[in-house]
Write an enzyme that holds these catalytic residues in place. Structure first.
Site, mmCIF file in Angstrom:
data_model
loop_
_atom_site.group_PDB
_atom_site.id
_atom_site.type_symbol
_atom_site.label_atom_id
_atom_site.label_comp_id
_atom_site.label_asym_id
_atom_site.label_seq_id
_atom_site.Cartn_x
_atom_site.Cartn_y
_atom_site.Cartn_z
ATOM 1 N N TYR A 196 -83.580 10.335 25.941
ATOM 2 C CA TYR A 196 -84.711 9.660 25.314
ATOM 3 C C TYR A 196 -85.965 9.944 26.124
ATOM 4 C CZ TYR A 196 -81.227 7.283 22.560
ATOM 5 O OH TYR A 196 -80.192 7.040 21.703
ATOM 6 N N SER A 197 -87.054 10.215 25.411
ATOM 7 C CA SER A 197 -88.332 10.423 26.097
ATOM 8 C C SER A 197 -88.849 9.097 26.629
ATOM 9 C CB SER A 197 -89.380 10.973 25.130
ATOM 10 O OG SER A 197 -88.974 12.194 24.613
ATOM 11 N N CYS A 365 -94.200 16.893 19.030
ATOM 12 C CA CYS A 365 -92.918 16.236 19.309
ATOM 13 C C CYS A 365 -92.415 15.506 18.068
ATOM 14 C CB CYS A 365 -93.078 15.247 20.460
ATOM 15 S SG CYS A 365 -91.502 14.590 21.026
ATOM 16 N N GLU A 405 -91.609 19.969 21.616
ATOM 17 C CA GLU A 405 -90.300 19.364 21.865
ATOM 18 C C GLU A 405 -89.841 18.736 20.554
ATOM 19 O OE1 GLU A 405 -89.616 17.890 25.956
ATOM 20 O OE2 GLU A 405 -89.157 16.003 24.947
ATOM 21 N N TYR A 407 -86.475 18.103 17.675
ATOM 22 C CA TYR A 407 -85.014 18.050 17.525
ATOM 23 C C TYR A 407 -84.655 17.932 16.064
ATOM 24 C CZ TYR A 407 -85.347 16.880 22.442
ATOM 25 O OH TYR A 407 -85.652 16.885 23.771
HETATM 26 P P1 NAP Z 1 -88.475 10.376 10.297
HETATM 27 O O1 NAP Z 1 -88.790 8.946 10.119
HETATM 28 O O2 NAP Z 1 -87.275 10.949 9.622
HETATM 29 O O3 NAP Z 1 -89.697 11.272 9.852
HETATM 30 C C1 NAP Z 1 -91.007 11.022 10.308
HETATM 31 C C2 NAP Z 1 -91.971 11.646 9.352
HETATM 32 O O4 NAP Z 1 -91.890 13.085 9.406
HETATM 33 C C3 NAP Z 1 -91.688 11.246 7.910
HETATM 34 O O5 NAP Z 1 -92.908 10.927 7.329
HETATM 35 C C4 NAP Z 1 -91.099 12.508 7.329
HETATM 36 O O6 NAP Z 1 -91.331 12.633 5.943
HETATM 37 C C5 NAP Z 1 -91.892 13.540 8.066
HETATM 38 N N1 NAP Z 1 -91.362 14.894 7.915
HETATM 39 C C6 NAP Z 1 -90.159 15.288 7.429
HETATM 40 N N2 NAP Z 1 -90.104 16.630 7.360
HETATM 41 C C7 NAP Z 1 -91.290 17.090 7.801
HETATM 42 C C8 NAP Z 1 -91.833 18.389 7.946
HETATM 43 N N3 NAP Z 1 -91.151 19.481 7.625
HETATM 44 N N4 NAP Z 1 -93.090 18.506 8.416
HETATM 45 C C9 NAP Z 1 -93.798 17.416 8.745
HETATM 46 N N5 NAP Z 1 -93.344 16.156 8.622
HETATM 47 C C10 NAP Z 1 -92.098 15.996 8.149
HETATM 48 O O7 NAP Z 1 -88.452 10.694 11.836
HETATM 49 P P2 NAP Z 1 -87.500 10.093 12.958
HETATM 50 O O8 NAP Z 1 -86.191 9.740 12.373
HETATM 51 O O9 NAP Z 1 -88.239 9.055 13.699
HETATM 52 O O10 NAP Z 1 -87.268 11.387 13.846
HETATM 53 C C11 NAP Z 1 -88.135 11.787 14.834
HETATM 54 C C12 NAP Z 1 -87.583 12.974 15.567
HETATM 55 O O11 NAP Z 1 -88.105 12.917 16.886
HETATM 56 C C13 NAP Z 1 -86.073 13.001 15.687
HETATM 57 O O12 NAP Z 1 -85.608 14.280 15.382
HETATM 58 C C14 NAP Z 1 -85.850 12.671 17.169
HETATM 59 O O13 NAP Z 1 -84.691 13.269 17.682
HETATM 60 C C15 NAP Z 1 -87.082 13.267 17.781
HETATM 61 N N6 NAP Z 1 -87.461 12.794 19.129
HETATM 62 C C16 NAP Z 1 -87.230 11.516 19.527
HETATM 63 C C17 NAP Z 1 -87.584 11.131 20.814
HETATM 64 C C18 NAP Z 1 -87.305 9.751 21.344
HETATM 65 O O14 NAP Z 1 -87.505 9.540 22.537
HETATM 66 N N7 NAP Z 1 -86.840 8.817 20.581
HETATM 67 C C19 NAP Z 1 -88.221 12.037 21.657
HETATM 68 C C20 NAP Z 1 -88.450 13.320 21.192
HETATM 69 C C21 NAP Z 1 -88.085 13.693 19.912
HETATM 70 P P3 NAP Z 1 -90.230 12.479 4.800
HETATM 71 O O15 NAP Z 1 -90.708 11.344 3.949
HETATM 72 O O16 NAP Z 1 -90.253 13.778 4.059
HETATM 73 O O17 NAP Z 1 -88.897 12.195 5.426
#
Ligand code: NAP
Length: 407
Positions: A196-197, A365, A405, A407
């Site tokens: 986790y970041s 990210c 970064e 995923y």
């Molecule tokens: P999410 O709610 O599924 O999506 C966030 C937004 O991104 C939604 O509006 C989604 O739209 C949109 N999106 C989907 N496809 C896209 C595309 N091709 N281009 C631009 N935007 C798009 O996101 P989440 O579940 O929070 O996931 C975030 C990601 O960050 C995960 O993969 C996670 O692993 C990663 N991450 C997390 C951390 C941490 O510390 N927690 C750190 C680094 C990275 P739609 O309505 O189309 O779904």
């Protein structure tokens, strides 16, 4: 004079299964498809790997950077590596074995120039790394667990604060930590760690305290929408105040922020990818609040399904426009067209182009899928502003001003 196959030693590239978080970054990066995985381990095929090292810098944990000198004839096979729970020790080598690595192994660093150029900004502070690992984790205490998304929002995203008490656990914005969920998986093996970041600035979630926050989304379905309970996210999201957590790290030496306050930050994130952006923004905000000179401009593009699904929405709105220019992109807002961060980038094209001309550090990210759209938007914005994007992108990468970064 040539040596027989049995005498030839190679430097075999291996991935540490105890530290690897199965994020797929190495498999995505490898230019020759030498990396593969099963449902438990990521492994390197010795018959394909040419030691180019392209996969090494992007790996968030450092688990990728392991090597053993072995006889070529008995190199660890992919099938054998799939069974590992830990890396083998360096084996004793036969006296007289001939190291023909120079002849047998192609030169290092021969591929993926951009990936191997990824490094921390020149002015970034030197991070602490790998102070604790899965064999010797550090125990943190939960001192807060707050829901960030609105109560009627689909996703449960939480701000979880971990305190390290008197133990040293220094982190910088952009670094990550590992969390080891207790218990075992379906095959009876201990769960591997999840990363986790860090969402807090270097001086703590509460300034001056030895604590940090994580931004954790409770995973209840997989990428295809099938019901799946994420082991670590559900464990973390359910933790009460006072519970203890086993932590490893800190990890990450590339996604760091520049330490000179005149630098601009262009931050593009989706969902929980906001965590490092929150840390960087809060660090700069605290500098300003202390009356320190901060000339750099901050620009944030933040995508979420709806306003209520966007972590840190309220606090972000309170930041003055003179400090940070924020653009929200909502993809599923009622009665509004689907909007992604790349759409918002295009809509703010002149300001983005202006920022890109300066001493700007760019951070992306979140979801992997956003990468292509963001890159295309940046290319088009530059084209319209008469900026050579190919040249600028290469220069930003080589100057450690371009960080991704996903995923
Ligand atoms: P999410 O709610 O599924 O999506 C966030 C937004 O991104 C939604 O509006 C989604 O739209 C949109 N999106 C989907 N496809 C896209 C595309 N091709 N281009 C631009 N935007 C798009 O996101 P989440 O579940 O929070 O996931 C975030 C990601 O960050 C995960 O993969 C996670 O692993 C990663 N991450 C997390 C951390 C941490 O510390 N927690 C750190 C680094 C990275 P739609 O309505 O189309 O779904």
């Amino acid at each position: 004079m040539g040596a027989s196959e049995a005498e030839v030693l190679i430097r075999q590239h291996l991935i540490d299964p105890e530290v690897c978080i199965r994020c797929n970054t190495c498999e995505d990066t490898c230019p020759i498809d030498a990396i593969t995985h099963d449902d438990r381990n990521y492994v390197v095929d010795p018959a394909i790997c040419n030691g180019c090292n392209a996969c090494v810098p992007p790996c968030p944990t450092g688990s990728i950077d392991h090597w053993r000198t072995v006889p070529k004839a008995t190199a660890y096979s992919v099938v054998e590596q799939f069974t590992w729970d830990e890396l083998p020790q360096q084996q004793e080598l036969a006296v007289g074995a001939v190291v023909l690595a120079d002849e047998e192994t192609p030169p290092q660093h021969n591929a993926a120039v951009s990936a191997s150029s990824v490094k921390a900004p020149g002015s970034a502070l030197r991070p602490s790394l790998h102070l604790y690992d899965i064999k010797k984790p550090i125990t943190a205490t939960v001192v807060g667990n707050y829901r960030l998304t609105e109560s009627d929002a689909e996703s449960d995203i939480r701000h979880i604060v971990l305190d390290f008490g008197q133990q040293a656990f220094p982190v910088l914005e952009g670094q990550s930590i590992g969390v080891i969920p207790p218990g075992t998986d379906a095959s009876g093996k201990p769960h591997y760690l999840r990363m986790y970041s860090v969402a807090s600035p270097r001086d703590g979630e509460r300034p001056g305290y030895n604590n940090l926050a994580l931004t954790v989304k409770r995973v209840v379905s997989d990428h295809d929408g099938q019901a799946v309970l994420g082991v670590a996210s559900n464990y973390l999201c359910d933790l009460p105040k006072g519970a203890t957590v086993q932590v490893t790290g800190p990890f990450g030496e590339n996604f760091l922020m520049p330490n000179h306050p005149g630098s601009n930050l262009l931050m593009i994130c989706t969902g929980t990818g906001a965590a490092p952006m929150r840390a960087m923004t809060e660090y700069r905000r605290r500098l300003l609040a202390q009356g320190k000179p901060v000339d750099g401009k901050l620009m944030l593009f933040f995508g979420a399904r709806k306003q209520g699904e966007l972590p840190y929405f309220g606090p972000l709105l309170k930041l003055p426009a003179s400090f940070i220019e924020t653009h929200f992109a909502f993809s599923r807002a009622d009665g509004e067209p689907k909007t992604y961060v790349q759409d918002k980038l295009r809509a703010a094209a002149p300001a983005v182009a202006e920022l890109l001309k300066g001493d700007t550090y760019l951070y992306v990210c979140g979801l992997k899928g956003m990468e292509t759209g963001v890159m295309e938007a940046l290319r088009d914005i530059c084209r319209a502003a008469d900026i050579d994007w190919t040249e600028l992108h290469a220069r930003m990468v080589s100057e450690a001003r371009f960080h991704v970064e996903t995923y």
